[in-house]
Design an enzyme around this catalytic site. Structure first.
Site, PDB file in Angstrom:
ATOM      1  N   HIS A   1      79.740  58.554  49.244  1.00  0.00           N
ATOM      2  CA  HIS A   1      79.269  59.510  50.239  1.00  0.00           C
ATOM      3  C   HIS A   1      77.842  59.157  50.660  1.00  0.00           C
ATOM      4  CE1 HIS A   1      77.619  63.645  51.249  1.00  0.00           C
ATOM      5  NE2 HIS A   1      78.640  63.542  52.070  1.00  0.00           N
TER       6      HIS A   1
ATOM      7  N   HIS B   1      72.867  60.788  58.979  1.00  0.00           N
ATOM      8  CA  HIS B   1      73.717  61.975  58.816  1.00  0.00           C
ATOM      9  C   HIS B   1      73.453  63.067  59.841  1.00  0.00           C
ATOM     10  CE1 HIS B   1      74.939  65.936  57.322  1.00  0.00           C
ATOM     11  NE2 HIS B   1      76.026  65.279  56.984  1.00  0.00           N
TER      12      HIS B   1
HETATM   13 CA    CA Z   1      79.933  62.420  56.530  1.00  0.00          CA
END
Ligand code: CA
Length: 310
Positions: free
Chosen positions: A12, A54
């Site tokens: 992640h 992000h």
């Molecule tokens: Ca993502």
């Protein structure tokens, strides 16, 4: 169905439990830790370049406020879309800060520990292709189209541009395994006919939406191969060390969808969970999810190798 024989370890934002998210060093570490896929969140710059980042805004993980004072919008935020790539290249990336201006995860990489930059999507894919070539170990990429409606309102079709970048990087390069993910079902439906039918799509589902019904899952399976639900949709509650799971994983499997929940963090466990392995045990051994997004790919890799040897 896009189900693998063993559950996939999806890093992640890289090995973001150890190094600042979405930096190439975090991706290299995740690769070395045995991740099966490395995630890219994708947003656009003012000059229509795609970067791996992000947030739509810069201030929580970069030094933008120091380097470009006065460039924030009226809402106080510094948007990626308001800066050219050349400007973004001058920014330093660090650990994520919370609303109080302190590190969101205090035990992680210290702020003074290094200087890291923002990669473009193409640079990152080439970097990963290089790691694969040099090591002989295959790893996949897992790009997420961020806020396609917001980007379109700002004049860029980011989904089509992500597909074009994937094609460009394949051309004359190494074809890496790919999952393409998005929270917006309309975007995935729109792109389905515009790309390789074999490219697996993942519909992300956040916890506010609630678990989709069996009928909804069947409709999702018309254009997607997997869902990426918040782990809270799979297990909303833990009482006395026992996870109280929903039927989401079984329902999705019945609809032909693989399940890749997010986000597994050793340093941010759901309330009532005693340890990271307890969390992994429920999802990997009892619920039998097909993969998971984790900030700690080494721990998920070790758990899978120990309990689900290939
Ligand atoms: Ca993502």
């Amino acid at each position: 169905m896009a189900r693998a024989a063993r559950p996939l370890v999806i890093a992640h934002r890289g090995a973001s439990g150890y190094l600042p998210e979405h930096t190439l060093v975090a991706k290299a570490l995740a690769f070395g830790q045995g991740a099966d896929y490395l995630e890219q969140d994708v947003v656009a710059t003012r000059d229509d370049e795609l970067i791996v980042f992000h947030d739509l805004t810069l201030e929580d993980t970069t030094d933008v406020a120091q380097r470009f004072p006065g460039r924030q919008r009226a809402d106080g935020h510094y948007y990626c879309r308001d800066f050219d790539l050349a400007e973004l290249r001058t920014l330093g990336v660090g650990e994520r800060l919370g609303a109080d201006g302190r590190p969101r995860y205090p035990g992680r990489f210290p702020g003074a520990g290094g200087r890291f930059g923002i990669p473009t999507l193409a640079e990152e894919i080439r970097f990963i292709q290089g790691l694969v070539r040099a090591s002989g170990r295959i790893v996949g990429i897992y790009p997420e189209i961020k806020d396609p409606g917001w980007h379109r309102a700002g004049g860029i079709d980011i989904g089509v541009k992500v597909l074009a970048t994937l094609e460009e990087c394949n051309h004359g390069g190494m074809r890496l395994p790919v999952f393409l993910q998005c929270f917006d079902p309309a975007e995935l439906q729109r792109l389905r006919s515009r790309c390789d039918p074999a490219l697996p799509f993942v519909l992300l589902i956040d916890s506010a939406a609630g678990p989709p019904s069996s009928g909804e899952l069947e409709r999702i399976a018309d254009y997607a191969q997997a869902i990426g639900p918040s782990l809270k949709l799979v297990c909303p509650r833990w009482t006395a060390g026992e996870g109280q799971a929903t039927t989401l994983v079984a329902d999705a499997h019945r609809a032909g969808l693989a399940v890749h929940p997010y986000t597994f963090r050793r340093d941010d466990l759901p309330a009532g969970v005693a340890g990271f392995d307890e969390l992994l045990h429920l999802f990997l051994l009892r619920q039998r999810v097909d993969g998971l997004f984790t900030d700690f790919p080494d721990l998920a890799r070790a758990f899978i190798d120990r309990h689900l040897p290939g």
